[in-house]
Scaffold this motif. Structure first.
Motif, PDB file in Angstrom:
ATOM      1  N   LEU A   9       0.824  -1.199   0.000  1.00  0.00           N
ATOM      2  CA  LEU A   9       0.000   0.000   0.000  1.00  0.00           C
ATOM      3  C   LEU A   9       0.862   1.255   0.000  1.00  0.00           C
ATOM      4  O   LEU A   9       1.913   1.297   0.650  1.00  0.00           O
ATOM      5  CB  LEU A   9      -0.919   0.002   1.227  1.00  0.00           C
ATOM      6  CG  LEU A   9      -1.837  -1.214   1.385  1.00  0.00           C
ATOM      7  CD1 LEU A   9      -2.681  -1.073   2.642  1.00  0.00           C
ATOM      8  CD2 LEU A   9      -2.729  -1.399   0.153  1.00  0.00           C
ATOM      9  N   GLU A  11      -0.636   4.573   0.341  1.00  0.00           N
ATOM     10  CA  GLU A  11      -1.275   5.720   0.975  1.00  0.00           C
ATOM     11  C   GLU A  11      -0.436   6.201   2.159  1.00  0.00           C
ATOM     12  O   GLU A  11       0.138   5.404   2.895  1.00  0.00           O
ATOM     13  CB  GLU A  11      -2.676   5.355   1.471  1.00  0.00           C
ATOM     14  CG  GLU A  11      -3.649   5.003   0.373  1.00  0.00           C
ATOM     15  CD  GLU A  11      -3.545   3.554  -0.075  1.00  0.00           C
ATOM     16  OE1 GLU A  11      -2.606   2.878   0.387  1.00  0.00           O
ATOM     17  OE2 GLU A  11      -4.370   3.127  -0.897  1.00  0.00           O
ATOM     18  N   ALA A  14      -1.227   4.491   5.402  1.00  0.00           N
ATOM     19  CA  ALA A  14      -1.357   3.027   5.361  1.00  0.00           C
ATOM     20  C   ALA A  14      -0.625   2.398   6.536  1.00  0.00           C
ATOM     21  O   ALA A  14       0.457   2.856   6.927  1.00  0.00           O
ATOM     22  CB  ALA A  14      -0.793   2.481   4.055  1.00  0.00           C
TER      23      ALA A  14
END
Length: 268
Positions: A9, A11, A14
């Motif tokens: 991930l 983000e 995350a």
């Protein structure tokens, strides 16, 4: 700064998990877990100092605490205020060290065939490996390594893969002094008296057929860590995440699901 890679991930918020391998020190050890973890985490794998892409000469009296400080540098670089951590054998000791020095920094701690204090049997195994390295050389040391990592049936069924691993290990060997000093660090590690101080939620994974680390070491960890659960598998050897990745990943997923349920108030 040790070399690390980030997967999964992307983000900014995350959840992050840092993976720490054992004596070999290579982040590539966790290959069988990457697809599984990449769907759930920002995944950080790194090469321990003095191994693979994190080349360097390990100093005398090197310690697990110094290895832990390398992980803290990674966390600072990625601006992590907390993270999950999974460590195999020596890597598990690194996780225990960080959890003791910085309570709350490691949210979930997954310990794979690890220990609070090395068992005399493990000491005998390391004595044999050291003698091979010093008296018979690097090739003999590497050739014996699968015996301590894998069950016999796995070695019989994966002869070509193990031969390729052996060749790669010889080509990328971290150096005799580095190996000896890393072994010295893990043999000196002893947090028996402090396990009760670790507040992280812990999963302790072990296998009954681990030749290197008696599974009683894992039971001792799970019995003495305040917030721990045990996943004891019948087979898989010391490198169970490689030899039985589906069983291993299922064990980790059950733990993570319980952690998610507790965080969200969901029923299991």
């Amino acid at each position: 700064m040790v070399h690390f890679d980030v997967h999964g991930l992307r983000e900014p918020d995350a959840p992050t998990i840092i993976l720490s391998s054992g004596l070999g020190g290579s982040g590539s050890y966790w290959g069988p877990q990457l697809d599984f973890l990449n769907e759930r985490f920002r995944v950080v794998v790194y090469d321990h100092f003095g191994t693979n892409r994190s080349s360097g000469d390990i100093p005398d009296n090197y310690s697990i605490t110094e290895m832990g400080s390398d992980v803290l540098e990674i966390a600072e670089t990625l601006s992590l205020s907390s993270f999950s951590f999974m460590g195999h054998a020596l890597g598990g000791l690194v996780g225990l060290d960080i959890a003791l020095r910085f309570p709350g920094l490691i949210d979930s701690l997954i310990l794979v065939n690890a220990w609070a204090k090395a068992d005399p049997h493990s000491g005998r195994c390391f004595d044999v490996r050291i003698e091979l390295l010093q008296k018979s050389g690097v090739a003999a040391f590497i050739k014996a390594q699968p015996l301590f990592l894998y069950p016999a049936i796995y070695m019989a069924q994966n002869a070509q893969r193990i031969a390729a691993e052996e060749l790669h290990a010889i080509e990328s060997f971290q150096g005799t002094v580095n190996v000896l000093r890393r072994i010295g660090a893990l043999r000196e590690f002893n947090v028996e008296a402090r396990l009760g101080e670790i507040i992280s939620q812990c999963l302790v994974i072990a296998t009954r057929d681990d030749l290197l680390v008696p599974y009683e070491r894992a039971i001792h960890l799970s019995d003495n860590l305040p917030n721990a659960e045990l996943c004891l598998l019948d087979h898989g050897g010391h490198a169970v995440n490689v030899t039985s990745p589906n069983l291993f990943n299922e064990c980790v997923e059950r733990f993570l699901a319980r952690r998610r349920a507790l965080a969200t108030g969901e029923k299991q």
